[in-house]
Scaffold this active site. Structure first.
Site, PDB file in Angstrom:
ATOM      1  CD  GLU B  51      -1.456  -2.220   2.132  1.00 52.24           C
ATOM      2  OE1 GLU B  51      -0.506  -2.902   1.719  1.00 52.24           O
ATOM      3  OE2 GLU B  51      -2.040  -2.467   3.206  1.00 52.24           O
ATOM      4  CG  ASN B  52       4.659   1.122   1.866  1.00 54.29           C
ATOM      5  OD1 ASN B  52       4.173   0.014   1.698  1.00 54.29           O
ATOM      6  ND2 ASN B  52       5.949   1.320   2.015  1.00 54.29           N
TER       7      ASN B  52
END
Lengths: 235, 225
Positions: B51-52
């Site tokens: 996600e990052n």
């Protein structure tokens, strides 16, 4: 045009009591630790801080919370390897939390920077985080209305910067930083190196300078995670 | 009895990995689901999303070689494979909600027979933290859960209705447990595979809603891990 600022102290000098401040980074990756510590030196109170997390250990946002500077956190994940600073104050009712799903947090910030006051997302539909929010059905599926998120200031960390405010980022340190640059009235970036205009190939610019108001060079910046593992504290 | 025959976490992760196609874009939730990456079948290579803002990451670096600007959503150090890409958080979640991921594999506290998932908090105490959980359940072609079949005190995790706070509604498509592989179809649990050592009756007894049958139930066979 020259957006260069001489020192980190000068860079945060305008951040005042009661301001809403976006702080870039995801955990320690891309966290503007020198700007955060300069802000602790200045010491404004009653801040609303927007970040994915809510501090780790006794440095960075954790140290801001310990210093009593933060009235409210807007974040997705107020946990970390050492979340004591936030946890204590939250459980004592001394700090407010607006919990936002991570993708919604990113999109609300992007919307704030893009002039989009609200949008619909499938995220959180049917959960407690959607309570009180308008629901709309599109093509047979339910979506939750979310509002833009804006700030008075954003402090971010880039890798290269130039006097025009153009920025690049290092590895996964990009994360929330480019979005926050767009969504604040005044955006300050710390970068490892300031190069002359043209020193960043235009094809490699990640954040165009129009979204950035000030650039301060912090050569050899500290890395939050490395500091935490070394047991660092601030001040 | 169940504790003597149930699969280990590694074996559950192995079983889930067998269903991931070559070239699939995959997000693995923080913690237990990260193990799935270790058991990709020979000759297949999935592209992992975090996600990052990274696509195409590989194993953890050797201790001492970490670069803490290069981490996954669990804040663990990662390495890059050739062809990896970085992007900002809004693009990252566009990949999630926009239907660009093929598979998301997540952990769970409870899964309901209609596909509701509870995996972010168990009550109202403490500090709530949601991270990307509520986003990840929307958009991937398949949203699978890997989990023990029952809780530590023996209660079903596959239930008629979730009692813990929901992460998403009607979002789970398949559950890999320590005893079985169960699909969610039209509001029901449909049993696809079960350990040969457990009877259907005993499996039903530790499942909180009816296990429907739709064709033959295969034996759930995994290697020693």
């Amino acid at each position: 045009m020259d957006k260069t600022i001489a020192t980190v102290a000068d860079a945060v000098a305008d951040i005042h009591d009661g301001a809403t401040v976006m702080i870039g980074g995801f955990g320690g990756s891309g966290a503007p630790i020198e700007l955060i510590h300069a802000l602790i030196d200045k010491g404004p109170k009653n801040l609303t801080v927007i970040n994915n997390n809510a501090g780790n250990g006794k440095i960075g946002i954790g140290a801001m919370i310990d210093a009593g500077m933060v009235a409210k956190m807007v974040c997705s994940f107020p946990r970390s390897s050492d979340p004591r600073a936030f946890t204590e104050r939250y459980l004592d009712g001394k700090i407010e939390l607006e919990l936002v799903p991570q993708g919604t947090l990113a999109e609300r910030i992007r919307a704030g920077g893009a002039g989009i006051p609200a949008f619909y997302t499938p995220t959180s539909f049917g959960t407690e985080l959607a309570e009180g929010k308008p629901i709309e059905v599109f093509e047979g599926r339910s979506y939750v209305q979310e509002r833009w998120l804006k700030a008075d200031f954003a402090i971010v960390k880039g890798e290269l910067g130039d006097p025009m405010g153009n920025l690049t980022y290092r590895l996964a340190g990009r994360n929330f930083n480019p979005l926050m640059c767009m969504a604040a009235k005044r955006t300050i970036a710390q970068v490892s190196k300031i190069v002359q205009p043209g020193g960043i190939d235009p094809e490699q610019v990640i954040t165009p300078g129009i979204f950035v108001d000030g650039v301060v060079q912090v050569a050899n910046p500290q890395q939050e995670e490395a500091l935490i593992r070394a047991g660092a504290t601030y001040p | 009895m169940i504790n003597d025959i149930k699969l280990t976490n590694a074996q559950i992760a192995w079983r889930a990995a067998q269903d991931i196609e070559d070239g699939a874009y995959v997000n693995l939730g923080i913690g237990f689901p990260e193990m799935v990456a270790q058991y990709q079948p020979e000759g297949r290579e999935a592209i992992f999303h975090t996600e990052n803002g990274v696509l195409g990451f590989g194993q953890a670096p050797a201790e001492g070689d970490e670069d803490w600007d290069l981490i996954n959503a669990g804040k663990k150090a990662i390495t890059l494979k050739p062809g990896a890409a970085f992007f900002h958080h809004a693009d990252s979640f566009a990949m999630v909600r926009g239907g660009h991921l093929d598979v998301a594999i997540l952990g769970a506290y409870q899964i309901a027979q209609n596909g509701d998932l509870a995996n972010w908090r168990v009550g109202n105490k403490g500090v709530p933290a949601v991270g990307g959980a509520m986003d990840l359940v929307h958009g991937a072609g398949r949203v699978a859960v890997i989990t023990d079949h029952v809780t530590k005190d023996g209660k079903p995790k596959l239930v008629a209705e979730c009692t813990f706070p929901l992460t998403g509604v009607g979002c789970v498509t398949r559950v890999y447990t320590s005893l079985a592989v169960v699909d969610i179809q039209d509001g029901h649990f449909v049993l696809r595979e079960k350990l040969p050592q457990i009877s259907l009756e005993d499996l039903q007894a530790v499942t909180g809603a009816e296990l429907k049958l739709d064709g033959p139930v295969a034996d759930l066979i995994v290697p020693e891990l």
